[in-house]
Design a protein around this motif. Structure first.
Motif, PDB file in Angstrom:
ATOM      1  N   TYR A   1       0.842  -1.186   0.000  1.00 59.02           N
ATOM      2  CA  TYR A   1       0.000   0.000   0.000  1.00 59.02           C
ATOM      3  C   TYR A   1       0.887   1.250   0.000  1.00 59.02           C
ATOM      4  O   TYR A   1       1.660   1.449   0.924  1.00 59.02           O
ATOM      5  CB  TYR A   1      -0.878   0.035   1.252  1.00 59.02           C
TER       6      TYR A   1
ATOM      7  N   SER B   1      -4.397   6.441   3.974  1.00 56.59           N
ATOM      8  CA  SER B   1      -4.919   5.391   4.839  1.00 56.59           C
ATOM      9  C   SER B   1      -3.999   4.189   4.711  1.00 56.59           C
ATOM     10  O   SER B   1      -3.834   3.654   3.615  1.00 56.59           O
ATOM     11  CB  SER B   1      -6.345   5.023   4.425  1.00 56.59           C
ATOM     12  N   LYS B   2      -3.413   3.777   5.816  1.00 61.34           N
ATOM     13  CA  LYS B   2      -2.468   2.659   5.792  1.00 61.34           C
ATOM     14  C   LYS B   2      -2.860   1.632   6.848  1.00 61.34           C
ATOM     15  O   LYS B   2      -3.504   1.951   7.846  1.00 61.34           O
ATOM     16  CB  LYS B   2      -1.040   3.154   6.068  1.00 61.34           C
ATOM     17  N   PRO B   3      -2.442   0.386   6.657  1.00 60.60           N
ATOM     18  CA  PRO B   3      -2.690  -0.637   7.687  1.00 60.60           C
ATOM     19  C   PRO B   3      -2.009  -0.256   8.996  1.00 60.60           C
ATOM     20  O   PRO B   3      -0.940   0.353   9.009  1.00 60.60           O
ATOM     21  CB  PRO B   3      -2.078  -1.906   7.091  1.00 60.60           C
TER      22      PRO B   3
ATOM     23  N   VAL C   1      -5.876  -2.936   5.123  1.00 63.58           N
ATOM     24  CA  VAL C   1      -6.149  -1.618   5.692  1.00 63.58           C
ATOM     25  C   VAL C   1      -7.425  -1.630   6.529  1.00 63.58           C
ATOM     26  O   VAL C   1      -7.587  -0.824   7.450  1.00 63.58           O
ATOM     27  CB  VAL C   1      -6.235  -0.563   4.564  1.00 63.58           C
TER      28      VAL C   1
END
Length: 268
Positions: free
Chosen positions: A55, A72-74, A197
């Motif tokens: 990502y 937006s990231k994990p 995510v």
């Protein structure tokens, strides 16, 4: 690199951890095409997109005139506990009779207790469809009666490819590696990947399978030559603990842990 998870990692990697500093030196850069084929060599640099799920960022609610949007990231961790089955009747000629020995059942009881002692909220249990793995998981699951369980033929034992260096009196035919290699690789691709995510909390999964399969998984995760799979020793009902960080970097917290068993129950 580990950010907010660095404190947890320092704790997990200490103590009973078998894995130390790994290094691999090569004279020339080679590109990896299929990891389960022979003559595999890792890239000079770490392949961050090893699971094809890297990502960079996701655009959410992008405002007018904003070319970047919100990132937006994990943020969660994936914990995977790889359990080898217990000792079984290796001399049995019929596969269905390769059941756990009395000692193997004791080993399964102990690894089940060890998993319970860790006090994690386990997500699911995945298990090989081989009898010895089924029996091992049936004993473990007594500690977690509500835990969802799933059988998987991909996790069955096999020989992924010929070992290098060769092992005396152990020959893997081309037919065997042609059949088992892609299957075990398919299991790796199915179960090993970075957190999504949408995963908002850490997950903890248990996989009960076989020594050859676990050894292959470890080398694939570390992007090391899988031909070295025979160089890793795993005892019956040993526990191998893998953590996959939000950015996709895998950490091996423990390999083949059997410290929870008395010496007289150790077999491999």
């Amino acid at each position: 690199m580990f950010g907010r998870h660095s404190r947890w990692l320092r704790g997990a990697i200490g103590g009973s951890t078998v894995l130390g500093l790994l290094s691999y030196i090569q004279s020339e850069k080679k590109v990896v095409h299929n990891a389960w084929t022979t003559n595999f060599e890792p890239l000079m640099k770490w392949g961050y997109n090893w699971d094809k799920r890297e990502y960079f960022y996701l655009i959410n609610d992008k405002p007018d005139g904003d070319d970047t949007g919100k990132r937006s990231k994990p943020t969660a961790l994936r914990h995977i506990f790889l359990i080898r089955h217990g000792q079984y009747e290796q001399g049995a000629k019929i596969k269905s009779e390769k059941r756990l020995t009395a000692l193997g059942r004791q080993q399964a009881e102990l690894v089940g207790q060890r998993l319970k002692e860790l006090k994690f909220n386990y997500t699911c249990m995945l298990r090989s469809s081989k009898v010895r793995a089924q029996e091992t998981s049936d004993i473990i699951i007594k500690n977690f009666p509500d835990l969802p369980t799933e059988n998987c033929d991909l996790l069955q034992e096999g020989a992924p490819l010929s070992p290098d260096p060769p092992v005396e009196d152990y020959v893997v035919s081309e037919e065997t590696s042609f059949k088992d290699g892609p299957r075990i690789e398919a299991a790796f691709r199915k179960y090993f990947y970075r957190p999504d995510v949408d995963q908002t909390s850490d997950s903890h999964e248990i996989i009960v399978c076989h020594g050859n399969v676990i050894r292959y998984f470890l080398l694939r995760l570390l992007q090391l030559p899988p031909e070295g799979w025979m160089r890793i020793q795993l005892g019956h009902c040993s526990m191998t603990w893998v953590v996959i960080l939000p950015d996709g970097v895998p950490v091996i917290a423990q390999i083949g842990d059997v410290g929870f068993m008395p010496e007289e129950l150790l077999t491999g």
